[in-house]
Design a protein around this motif. Structure first.
Motif, PDB file in Angstrom:
ATOM      1  N   ASP A  85      44.611 -17.583 -25.683  1.00 15.27           N
ATOM      2  CA  ASP A  85      45.467 -18.399 -24.830  1.00 15.27           C
ATOM      3  C   ASP A  85      46.885 -17.823 -24.745  1.00 15.27           C
ATOM      4  N   ARG A  86      47.708 -18.490 -23.954  1.00 13.77           N
ATOM      5  CA  ARG A  86      49.076 -18.026 -23.690  1.00 13.77           C
ATOM      6  C   ARG A  86      49.889 -17.888 -24.982  1.00 13.77           C
ATOM      7  N   ALA A  87      49.812 -18.881 -25.827  1.00 18.33           N
ATOM      8  CA  ALA A  87      50.572 -18.860 -27.074  1.00 18.33           C
ATOM      9  C   ALA A  87      50.177 -17.674 -27.956  1.00 18.33           C
ATOM     10  N   GLN A  88      48.899 -17.364 -28.000  1.00 22.29           N
ATOM     11  CA  GLN A  88      48.442 -16.232 -28.797  1.00 22.29           C
ATOM     12  C   GLN A  88      48.969 -14.916 -28.240  1.00 22.29           C
ATOM     13  N   HIS A  89      48.956 -14.787 -26.912  1.00 18.22           N
ATOM     14  CA  HIS A  89      49.495 -13.568 -26.300  1.00 18.22           C
ATOM     15  C   HIS A  89      50.994 -13.454 -26.555  1.00 18.22           C
ATOM     16  N   LEU A  90      51.715 -14.567 -26.491  1.00 18.72           N
ATOM     17  CA  LEU A  90      53.148 -14.525 -26.770  1.00 18.72           C
ATOM     18  C   LEU A  90      53.415 -14.158 -28.229  1.00 18.72           C
ATOM     19  N   ALA A 109      52.983  -9.945 -20.101  1.00 15.38           N
ATOM     20  CA  ALA A 109      52.515 -10.055 -18.715  1.00 15.38           C
ATOM     21  C   ALA A 109      51.260 -10.922 -18.626  1.00 15.38           C
ATOM     22  N   ILE A 110      50.354 -10.746 -19.564  1.00 14.27           N
ATOM     23  CA  ILE A 110      49.146 -11.582 -19.579  1.00 14.27           C
ATOM     24  C   ILE A 110      49.535 -13.037 -19.807  1.00 14.27           C
ATOM     25  N   ALA A 111      50.420 -13.279 -20.757  1.00 14.35           N
ATOM     26  CA  ALA A 111      50.859 -14.647 -21.046  1.00 14.35           C
ATOM     27  C   ALA A 111      51.487 -15.292 -19.819  1.00 14.35           C
ATOM     28  N   ALA A 112      52.224 -14.525 -19.049  1.00 15.51           N
ATOM     29  CA  ALA A 112      52.876 -15.059 -17.848  1.00 15.51           C
ATOM     30  C   ALA A 112      51.864 -15.519 -16.813  1.00 15.51           C
ATOM     31  N   LEU A 137      48.863 -16.834 -17.595  1.00 14.00           N
ATOM     32  CA  LEU A 137      48.045 -17.922 -18.129  1.00 14.00           C
ATOM     33  C   LEU A 137      48.781 -19.258 -18.054  1.00 14.00           C
ATOM     34  N   PRO A 138      48.044 -20.321 -17.948  1.00  9.59           N
ATOM     35  CA  PRO A 138      48.701 -21.639 -17.908  1.00  9.59           C
ATOM     36  C   PRO A 138      49.304 -21.992 -19.261  1.00  9.59           C
ATOM     37  N   ASP A 139      50.395 -22.733 -19.185  1.00 10.11           N
ATOM     38  CA  ASP A 139      51.026 -23.215 -20.408  1.00 10.11           C
ATOM     39  C   ASP A 139      50.227 -24.411 -20.915  1.00 10.11           C
ATOM     40  N   THR A 140      49.697 -24.273 -22.106  1.00 17.52           N
ATOM     41  CA  THR A 140      48.838 -25.343 -22.649  1.00 17.52           C
ATOM     42  C   THR A 140      49.579 -26.187 -23.687  1.00 17.52           C
ATOM     43  N   THR A 141      50.856 -25.928 -23.883  1.00 18.53           N
ATOM     44  CA  THR A 141      51.601 -26.741 -24.841  1.00 18.53           C
ATOM     45  C   THR A 141      51.897 -28.100 -24.211  1.00 18.53           C
TER      46      THR A 141
END
Length: 66
Positions: free
Chosen positions: A2-7, A54-57, A59-63
């Motif tokens: 997910d986005r958080a993991q990529h960040l 770039a991948i994180a950008a 993906l949807p923010d799931t927080t």
């Protein structure tokens, strides 16, 4: 992933890049033969960081905000 993991991976990669860039800077005057390898490794980690960011950008923010 997910986005958080990529960040998190991007942040970790930036840390590696910073450390290697610092080492390249320190060795630039005393051990010049090591500098190109350290600089190349720093650039590789920078690329990893940019890729994860770039991948994180994309993906949807799931927080959730509480």
């Amino acid at each position: 992933m997910d986005r958080a993991q990529h960040l998190a991976l991007a942040t970790e990669a930036v840390t590696h890049a910073e450390r290697l860039a610092g080492a390249a800077d320190r060795h630039a005057y005393s051990e010049r033969e090591r500098t190109p390898a350290l600089a190349a490794a720093s650039e590789a980690w920078s690329t990893v960081a940019r890729t994860h960011a770039a991948i994180a950008a994309l993906l949807p923010d799931t927080t959730t905000e509480d």
